[in-house]
Motif scaffolding. Structure first.
Motif, short mmCIF file in Angstrom:
data_model
loop_
_atom_site.label_atom_id
_atom_site.label_comp_id
_atom_site.label_asym_id
_atom_site.label_seq_id
_atom_site.Cartn_x
_atom_site.Cartn_y
_atom_site.Cartn_z
N ALA A 121 0.86 -1.14 -0.06
CA ALA A 121 0.01 -0.14 0.05
C ALA A 121 0.91 1.21 0.16
CB ALA A 121 -0.94 -0.07 1.19
N GLY A 122 1.78 1.32 0.94
CA GLY A 122 2.86 2.34 0.75
C GLY A 122 3.57 2.58 -0.43
N ILE A 123 3.89 1.64 -1.09
CA ILE A 123 4.43 1.60 -2.46
C ILE A 123 3.61 2.45 -3.63
CG2 ILE A 123 5.75 0.12 -4.42
CD1 ILE A 123 6.71 -1.57 -2.23
N ALA A 124 2.56 1.64 -3.49
CA ALA A 124 1.29 2.23 -4.20
C ALA A 124 0.96 3.52 -4.01
CB ALA A 124 0.22 1.24 -4.29
N CYS A 125 0.83 4.08 -2.89
CA CYS A 125 0.73 5.66 -2.58
C CYS A 125 1.71 6.52 -2.89
CB CYS A 125 0.38 5.76 -1.24
SG CYS A 125 -1.16 5.14 -0.43
N LEU A 126 2.98 6.03 -2.88
CA LEU A 126 3.99 6.85 -3.35
C LEU A 126 4.17 6.69 -4.98
CD1 LEU A 126 6.65 8.16 -2.36
CD2 LEU A 126 7.95 6.25 -2.60
N ALA A 127 3.76 5.75 -5.51
CA ALA A 127 3.72 5.89 -7.00
C ALA A 127 2.79 6.64 -7.63
CB ALA A 127 3.68 4.18 -7.54
N LEU A 128 1.49 6.70 -6.77
CA LEU A 128 0.50 7.48 -7.19
C LEU A 128 0.54 8.89 -6.95
CD1 LEU A 128 -2.49 5.36 -6.07
CD2 LEU A 128 -1.80 5.73 -8.53
N ARG A 129 1.49 9.30 -5.98
CA ARG A 129 1.57 10.75 -5.50
C ARG A 129 3.06 10.85 -4.75
NH1 ARG A 129 -2.41 12.87 -1.34
NH2 ARG A 129 -4.01 12.24 -2.84
N PRO A 130 3.93 11.07 -5.80
CA PRO A 130 5.32 10.73 -5.28
C PRO A 130 5.56 12.03 -4.20
CG PRO A 130 5.58 10.50 -7.67
CD PRO A 130 3.95 10.96 -7.21
N ALA A 131 4.86 13.14 -4.19
CA ALA A 131 5.19 14.43 -3.34
C ALA A 131 4.69 13.88 -1.81
CB ALA A 131 4.28 15.33 -3.88
N ILE A 132 4.37 12.91 -1.58
CA ILE A 132 4.20 12.48 -0.13
C ILE A 132 5.51 12.21 0.33
CG2 ILE A 132 1.61 11.62 -0.70
CD1 ILE A 132 2.75 8.97 -0.40
N CYS A 221 7.36 2.08 7.45
CA CYS A 221 7.22 3.29 6.41
C CYS A 221 5.93 3.31 5.38
CB CYS A 221 8.78 3.11 5.66
SG CYS A 221 9.04 4.41 4.18
N GLY A 222 5.32 1.98 5.20
CA GLY A 222 4.43 1.74 4.30
C GLY A 222 3.27 2.34 4.90
N LEU A 223 3.10 2.21 6.27
CA LEU A 223 1.98 2.67 6.98
C LEU A 223 2.01 4.22 7.12
CD1 LEU A 223 1.58 0.37 9.94
CD2 LEU A 223 0.21 0.54 8.22
N ALA A 224 3.13 4.78 7.24
CA ALA A 224 3.58 6.17 7.15
C ALA A 224 3.13 7.00 5.86
CB ALA A 224 4.91 6.72 7.50
N LEU A 225 3.46 6.16 4.89
CA LEU A 225 3.26 6.82 3.45
C LEU A 225 1.75 6.75 3.16
CD1 LEU A 225 6.30 4.95 1.31
CD2 LEU A 225 6.00 7.48 1.79
N THR A 226 1.18 5.45 3.48
CA THR A 226 -0.47 5.67 3.29
C THR A 226 -1.23 6.66 4.19
OG1 THR A 226 -0.21 3.36 3.08
CG2 THR A 226 -2.26 3.91 3.50
N TRP A 227 -0.76 7.00 5.47
CA TRP A 227 -1.31 7.90 6.25
C TRP A 227 -1.13 9.38 5.61
CZ3 TRP A 227 -4.17 7.75 10.74
CH2 TRP A 227 -4.42 9.18 11.30
N ALA A 228 -0.05 9.53 4.89
CA ALA A 228 0.29 10.81 4.33
C ALA A 228 -0.56 11.09 3.19
CB ALA A 228 1.86 11.12 3.99
N TYR A 229 -0.86 9.89 2.37
CA TYR A 229 -1.52 9.98 1.13
C TYR A 229 -3.01 10.14 1.64
CZ TYR A 229 -3.68 8.35 -3.16
OH TYR A 229 -4.43 8.47 -4.45
N LEU A 230 -3.60 9.42 2.47
CA LEU A 230 -5.00 9.76 2.81
C LEU A 230 -5.30 10.80 3.63
CD1 LEU A 230 -5.66 5.91 3.77
CD2 LEU A 230 -6.30 7.25 1.70
N MET A 231 -4.59 11.38 4.57
CA MET A 231 -4.65 12.22 5.57
C MET A 231 -3.90 13.36 5.50
SD MET A 231 -7.10 10.58 6.97
CE MET A 231 -7.18 11.84 8.46
#
Length: 394
Positions: A121-132, A221-231
């Motif tokens: 999930a973290g990798i996917a969020c980073l790929a969708l929005r690298p700015a996170i 790291c994946g959880l933190a990236l997902t949180w940054a993407y969602l919130m």
């Protein structure tokens, strides 16, 4: 002469056998004849009887007396002729109450598969929005340096503890009494978990122990990236992502015995890649080119390649410490002392004190741990030089 051993375990490793103690982490590699000798001695046969039996069954004339002496030096012999062999007690494990039956579920493949969900999930969020992925400016969330430093220290030590706890739990699930300590790698103070007893475990378990800390880092790291993407980003997730990214990058520095180093050592089939590589380099510097003659042929190429990486990496790391880290530390200490002496407001004084503590305490701990490890050898060398000068003719 009869011999009694400590409780030993064995595992086949290529053409040899790994024999040793899980409780102390002491192991040796022996050929088939050596394993047979250990088993016969363990059955109560005398050294002379074992030598005759080996000659009769294998045609090998093994000097069993020397073999027993080597095993005793390795810490595997408990008694000789009924008399205890002095040896240091096994190190006390961390959290001895944590029994294997409590954590054996952590070795189940289902858990490893479950961890892939937050990582993916973290990798996917980073790929969708690298700015996170935050820059350093995102971590500097306030103008008060003391608050930023304390945030960094708290997250760094908390995630470090989780990383090492993962090693400890997985090793304990495999029946290994691991322990957590502080150690040094070149100029770095590190937390580490001694899992030496894992040598006897199957390959899948050994690899799981080596990679468990990295798996926790990736999960966090994946959880933190997902949180940054969602919130949206915040200082806590920014620091968490940056710290975990740095820790994962540091794993690539295999010339310092990181987790990936132990995986590399296992994959290449080497028993002491770091030590053999260092011995090979020292031999070359002294003009000796046969330092690898005692190693099995399958290990020699791996040791040579690793020795090159080890040499280049060590020199680069120490150069960085001398040219960048040391001047930075001196500057921070000088500025903090100046600010402390000139401070009037309590907040400014607190900030200077926190900086001094966060800079000086790790260096003091590093020096203490380093001296505990290398001090006895330095004292012996110094004493030998002093005796030589005292006894030199005048």
């Amino acid at each position: 002469m009869t011999v009694a051993f400590h409780r030993l375990g064995v595992r086949r490793d290529g053409d040899e056998w790994i024999v040793g103690r899980v409780d102390s982490g002491d192991f040796v590699a022996v050929p088939e004849e050596g394993l047979l000798a250990i088993r016969l001695l363990g059955q109560g046969m005398s050294v002379e009887q074992v030598r005759a039996r080996l000659w009769e069954e294998t045609g090998t004339d093994l000097d069993v007396d020397d073999f027993v002496a080597d095993l005793s030096d390795a810490g595997l012999v408990a008694e000789v002729e009924g008399r205890p062999v002095p040896s240091p007690p096994p190190p006390r494990p961390t959290f001895p109450w944590l029994q294997p039956r409590y954590v054996r579920w952590t070795l189940h493949p289902a858990l490893h598969l479950a961890l892939s969900v937050p990582i993916g999930a973290g990798i996917a969020c980073l790929a969708l929005r690298p700015a996170i992925f935050p820059g350093w400016e995102a971590a500097l969330w306030t103008g008060h340096g003391v608050a930023v430093l304390l945030t960094w220290a708290a997250i760094a030590w908390l995630t470090t503890g989780l990383h090492e706890l993962a090693h400890l739990i997985i090793a304990r699930a495999a029946g290994v009494p691991a322990r957590m300590t502080l150690g040094t790698r070149l100029q770095f103070l590190v937390a580490q978990t001694d899992v030496s007893g894992i040598w006897l475990a199957p390959t899948r378990v050994r690899v799981t122990v080596y990679l468990s800390g990295i798996a926790v880092d990736l999960t966090i790291c994946g959880l933190a990236l997902t949180w940054a993407y969602l919130m949206g980003p915040n200082p806590l997730t920014s620091w968490t992502i940056l710290i975990q990214a740095m820790r994962l990058a540091n794993q690539l520095l295999v010339f310092m015995r990181t987790d990936l180093y132990f995986l590399l050592q296992d994959v290449t089939g080497c028993r002491n890649l770091y030590g053999d590589g260092a011995a090979y380099v020292r031999g070359l510097l002294r003009g000796r080119r046969n330092t690898l003659a005692a190693l099995p042929p399958r290990e020699r190429l791996s040791v040579r390649l690793y020795a090159m990486l080890q040499s280049v990496g060590t020199v680069a790391c120490l150069a960085f410490a001398a040219l960048v880290t040391l001047p930075l530390v001196i500057t921070l200490i000088a500025h903090s002392v100046r600010d402390l002496l000139a401070a009037v407001e309590p907040w400014a004084m607190a900030e200077a004190v926190v900086v001094l503590v966060l800079v000086i305490v790790p260096d003091v701990l590093w020096a203490r741990v380093w001296w505990r490890r290398h001090g006895p050898r330095i004292r012996r060398a110094t004493a030998a030089v002093a005796r030589g000068l005292w006894n030199a003719p005048t």
